[in-house]
Design an enzyme around this catalytic site. Structure first.
Site, PDB file in Angstrom:
ATOM      1  CB  CYS A 196      -1.380   0.432   7.831  1.00  0.00           C
ATOM      2  SG  CYS A 196      -2.973   0.215   6.986  1.00  0.00           S
ATOM      3  CB  CYS A 238      -0.944   0.012   1.195  1.00  0.00           C
ATOM      4  SG  CYS A 238      -2.149  -1.330   1.163  1.00  0.00           S
TER       5      CYS A 238
END
Length: 398
Positions: A384, A94
């Site tokens: 995250c 991500c």
């Protein structure tokens, strides 16, 4: 002889409108989306000779199929850049897009390059969430420390919600707020400066004539935000990852398609071509946490990025915190004592979408244009990362 660290300046940052999975871009290749983002940032610095680009670093979380084969180099060639311009694809899930920008900036800061593009692209319509073939090394499960690697992202969000005591009501209220802020931002035109409208081309068979028609549609606004998202409506949605859990489709980020790009240069290039900088790259950090609570990763990365920047948390006037899940975003905000008024003022991934490897580059564009528009100085992008990591990058508007 050691070279002094020099500044990396951002002179252009742009993104495509974010599309929902199987929405706007369901038949659009991710490299074509990236081509458009790259051409857009180069078009914002027309005096700069593209032959001077030292490298293109492209983030992608699932680098296979249509977004495999080094999508950075493929995009450079499709964009018509000189063959001298190389490209490299990077994957940190991500944070891939933010990682790409940080790597591009570091080449300049070390004096190894003068012109770089950090970017990202992702199609979650064409490439499934876990890719086409998942084969985890079985040795990683010898013992209990790494079992979280096999957990779905939703289960890690449930574990964060439980450990940090994030109530379902708070998650739904946060998710509704994300949608409301995004809808308001679109209505007020606050994404216009960063967004590059994209022409989607679709070939449709015409039964009457037997011919295939080319249908074109220009997409301008993000597809995901829901004007009807309220805490009351979201409260009616059932948990999708744990029977008695609190994480739902409504308080989680949307699977999406998109791309973004950032053009970075050295001070020498800035002066040589009389370029006006949007901002300056300040610092970057990535840290690890137990994989079963991967959503809390920014709690470790944010203080480290601030330390490297020589800044205090109070210096950050705008924070783009990726909303993988409302549970983890709230847990991070509470643990780091982040001012909610400074976090995602235009909404986040719950409303706008999260095209994985593109998100970091997209958020850099949102941050820099937002800082300049609001006459603010320092801002941060954080998220995250799967397998238990967190990343944070700090930027200064100029």
């Amino acid at each position: 002889m050691n070279k002094p660290i020099q500044d990396a300046y951002i002179v252009a940052a742009a993104r495509l409108p974010i599309g929902k999975r199987n929405g706007y871009y369901k038949t659009t290749r991710p490299d074509d989306m990236l081509v458009h983002a790259i051409r857009t940032v180069l078009g914002q610095a027309p005096a700069l000779d593209p032959a001077l680009i030292d490298d293109i670093v492209a983030g992608c979380a699932l680098p296979e199929a249509e977004q495999g084969l080094n999508v950075a180099r493929m995009a450079a060639m499709v964009a018509g850049l000189p063959h001298s311009v190389p490209g490299v694809q990077v994957n940190r899930f991500c944070s891939s897009g933010l990682q790409a920008v940080a790597m591009a900036a570091d080449r300049i800061r070390l004096g190894d390059a003068d012109v770089m593009i950090g970017c990202g692209t992702e199609t979650m319509s064409m490439v499934t969430m876990l890719g086409n073939k998942v084969v985890i090394n079985p040795s990683i499960f010898e013992g209990n420390d790494n079992l979280g690697v096999a957990f779905g992202m939703g289960i890690t969000a449930e574990k964060v919600a439980e450990r940090w005591q994030v109530a379902r009501e708070d998650q739904d209220a946060f998710a509704a707020g994300s949608n409301q802020k995004a809808i308001a931002a679109i209505r007020e035109g606050k994404f216009k400066a960063e967004t590059a409208p994209f022409t989607v081309k679709t070939r449709v068979p015409d039964p009457a004539t037997g011919e295939v028609r080319l249908v074109e549609r220009v997409v301008v606004d993000d597809e995901g935000p829901r004007a009807d998202a309220t805490p009351e409506k979201l409260a009616q949605m059932k948990p999708v990852f744990a029977a008695k859990g609190s994480v739902t489709a409504g308080n989680s980020s949307q699977m999406s398609d998109g791309a973004g790009a950032v053009l970075l240069v050295s001070e020498k290039i800035l002066k040589q071509f009389d370029l006006q900088p949007l901002g300056r790259f300040v610092s970057y950090s990535v840290r690890g946490v137990p994989p079963e609570i991967m959503g809390i990763g920014p709690v470790e990365a944010i203080p480290d990025a601030l330390r490297k920047a020589g800044l205090q948390k109070s210096d950050l006037e705008w924070i783009e915190l990726n909303e993988a899940f409302a549970a983890q975003a709230l847990a991070v905000m509470r643990s780091c004592e982040l001012d909610p008024a400074r976090v995602n003022p235009l909404g986040g991934a719950i409303a706008l979408g999260h095209p994985l490897g593109a998100t970091g580059a997209i958020k850099v564009a949102t941050l820099l244009h937002g800082l300049r528009r609001e006459k603010m100085k320092y801002g941060m992008v954080s998220m995250c990362i799967g397998h238990g990591m967190g990343a944070a990058g700090i930027f200064e508007a100029l």
